[in-house]
Design a protein around this motif. Structure first.
Motif, mmCIF file in Angstrom:
data_model
loop_
_atom_site.group_PDB
_atom_site.id
_atom_site.type_symbol
_atom_site.label_atom_id
_atom_site.label_comp_id
_atom_site.label_asym_id
_atom_site.label_seq_id
_atom_site.Cartn_x
_atom_site.Cartn_y
_atom_site.Cartn_z
ATOM 1 N N ILE A 58 -21.668 44.453 42.080
ATOM 2 C CA ILE A 58 -20.914 43.788 41.027
ATOM 3 C C ILE A 58 -19.962 42.779 41.649
ATOM 4 N N TYR A 59 -19.925 41.592 41.069
ATOM 5 C CA TYR A 59 -18.986 40.555 41.498
ATOM 6 C C TYR A 59 -18.152 40.107 40.295
ATOM 7 N N ALA A 60 -16.907 39.757 40.565
ATOM 8 C CA ALA A 60 -16.105 39.107 39.540
ATOM 9 C C ALA A 60 -16.736 37.752 39.220
ATOM 10 N N ASP A 61 -16.673 37.351 37.978
ATOM 11 C CA ASP A 61 -17.281 36.083 37.585
ATOM 12 C C ASP A 61 -16.727 34.918 38.406
ATOM 13 N N SER A 62 -15.469 35.006 38.773
ATOM 14 C CA SER A 62 -14.812 33.904 39.475
ATOM 15 C C SER A 62 -15.315 33.715 40.905
ATOM 16 N N VAL A 63 -16.030 34.700 41.440
ATOM 17 C CA VAL A 63 -16.489 34.591 42.834
ATOM 18 C C VAL A 63 -18.003 34.609 42.953
ATOM 19 N N LYS A 64 -18.709 34.780 41.857
ATOM 20 C CA LYS A 64 -20.176 34.827 41.899
ATOM 21 C C LYS A 64 -20.732 33.549 42.514
ATOM 22 N N GLY A 65 -21.677 33.726 43.430
ATOM 23 C CA GLY A 65 -22.296 32.587 44.092
ATOM 24 C C GLY A 65 -21.512 32.076 45.289
ATOM 25 N N ARG A 66 -20.292 32.572 45.467
ATOM 26 C CA ARG A 66 -19.475 32.122 46.605
ATOM 27 C C ARG A 66 -19.163 33.258 47.588
ATOM 28 N N PHE A 67 -19.015 34.471 47.071
ATOM 29 C CA PHE A 67 -18.669 35.627 47.904
ATOM 30 C C PHE A 67 -19.868 36.559 48.006
ATOM 31 N N THR A 68 -19.981 37.224 49.160
ATOM 32 C CA THR A 68 -21.040 38.204 49.373
ATOM 33 C C THR A 68 -20.450 39.451 50.025
ATOM 34 N N ILE A 69 -20.664 40.582 49.381
ATOM 35 C CA ILE A 69 -20.224 41.862 49.947
ATOM 36 C C ILE A 69 -21.397 42.529 50.638
ATOM 37 N N SER A 70 -21.130 43.144 51.771
ATOM 38 C CA SER A 70 -22.173 43.866 52.497
ATOM 39 C C SER A 70 -21.522 45.031 53.235
ATOM 40 N N ARG A 71 -22.337 45.916 53.759
ATOM 41 C CA ARG A 71 -21.796 47.075 54.464
ATOM 42 C C ARG A 71 -22.685 47.457 55.634
ATOM 43 N N ASP A 72 -22.073 48.069 56.631
ATOM 44 C CA ASP A 72 -22.780 48.640 57.758
ATOM 45 C C ASP A 72 -22.440 50.122 57.743
ATOM 46 N N ASN A 73 -23.354 50.931 57.246
ATOM 47 C CA ASN A 73 -23.063 52.352 57.080
ATOM 48 C C ASN A 73 -22.874 53.059 58.419
ATOM 49 N N ALA A 74 -23.549 52.585 59.437
ATOM 50 C CA ALA A 74 -23.408 53.204 60.756
ATOM 51 C C ALA A 74 -22.001 53.002 61.316
ATOM 52 N N LYS A 75 -21.359 51.926 60.892
ATOM 53 C CA LYS A 75 -20.013 51.621 61.376
ATOM 54 C C LYS A 75 -18.939 51.934 60.338
ATOM 55 N N ASN A 76 -19.349 52.473 59.197
ATOM 56 C CA ASN A 76 -18.390 52.751 58.109
ATOM 57 C C ASN A 76 -17.551 51.518 57.794
ATOM 58 N N THR A 77 -18.210 50.393 57.710
ATOM 59 C CA THR A 77 -17.517 49.115 57.547
ATOM 60 C C THR A 77 -18.104 48.338 56.373
ATOM 61 N N VAL A 78 -17.213 47.700 55.629
ATOM 62 C CA VAL A 78 -17.621 46.817 54.547
ATOM 63 C C VAL A 78 -17.090 45.421 54.852
ATOM 64 N N TYR A 79 -17.858 44.417 54.469
ATOM 65 C CA TYR A 79 -17.516 43.032 54.737
ATOM 66 C C TYR A 79 -17.443 42.246 53.427
ATOM 67 N N LEU A 80 -16.690 41.167 53.478
ATOM 68 C CA LEU A 80 -16.672 40.230 52.364
ATOM 69 C C LEU A 80 -16.758 38.828 52.946
ATOM 70 N N GLN A 81 -17.914 38.210 52.803
ATOM 71 C CA GLN A 81 -18.105 36.830 53.226
ATOM 72 C C GLN A 81 -17.663 35.929 52.080
ATOM 73 N N MET A 82 -16.683 35.086 52.353
ATOM 74 C CA MET A 82 -16.128 34.221 51.318
ATOM 75 C C MET A 82 -16.383 32.763 51.691
ATOM 76 N N ASP A 83 -17.152 32.090 50.888
ATOM 77 C CA ASP A 83 -17.494 30.688 51.113
ATOM 78 C C ASP A 83 -16.961 29.838 49.967
ATOM 79 N N SER A 84 -16.928 28.527 50.219
ATOM 80 C CA SER A 84 -16.455 27.573 49.201
ATOM 81 C C SER A 84 -15.130 28.032 48.607
ATOM 82 N N LEU A 85 -14.222 28.356 49.460
ATOM 83 C CA LEU A 85 -12.952 28.925 49.007
ATOM 84 C C LEU A 85 -12.121 27.915 48.241
ATOM 85 N N LYS A 86 -11.410 28.435 47.249
ATOM 86 C CA LYS A 86 -10.572 27.628 46.371
ATOM 87 C C LYS A 86 -9.123 28.107 46.462
ATOM 88 N N PRO A 87 -8.171 27.247 46.140
ATOM 89 C CA PRO A 87 -6.768 27.682 46.154
ATOM 90 C C PRO A 87 -6.521 28.929 45.305
#
Length: 122
Positions: A58-87
């Motif tokens: 699920i993504y907030a409408d305001s970030v759809k197409g710009r942000f990508t969430i992913s996870r590495d279960n082996a590392k117990n880590t979650v990431y948020l790739q944020m592109d085309s950032l706005k003020p």
């Protein structure tokens, strides 16, 4: 105990990119849903992206197409790739995770990180 530690925040110009990371550590048997939230002064914390073990992301409408969430279960880590950032993406970003600490206790407890600042400005 479980700790969530975010990293990757900072100052970037509009149109730029940032990648946030959140690593969970401590007594962990398994992690369920992981998510990113953000909050600005005077406003409620809002969901940015939510990534379950199974099911839809699920993504907030305001970030759809710009942000990508992913996870590495082996590392117990979650990431948020944020592109085309706005003020308007400027905020304190929090990591959230549902953690099952013990094998014999089938309960997931909610944990939060301390937050990492993201500032989008020229």
């Amino acid at each position: 105990q479980v700790q969530l530690v975010e990293s990757g925040g900072g100052l970037v110009q509009p149109g730029g990119s940032l990648r946030l990371s959140c690593a969970a550590s401590g007594t962990i048997f398994s992690i369920g849903t992981m998510a990113w939230y953000r909050q600005t002064a005077g406003k409620e914390r809002e969901l940015v992206a939510r990534l379950p073990i199974t099911g839809s992301t699920i993504y907030a409408d305001s970030v759809k197409g710009r942000f990508t969430i992913s996870r590495d279960n082996a590392k117990n880590t979650v990431y948020l790739q944020m592109d085309s950032l706005k003020p308007e993406d400027t905020a304190l970003y929090y990591c959230n995770a549902a953690v099952r600490r013990l094998q014999w206790r089938a309960v997931y407890d909610d944990y939060w990180g301390q937050g990492t600042h993201v500032t989008i400005s020229s």
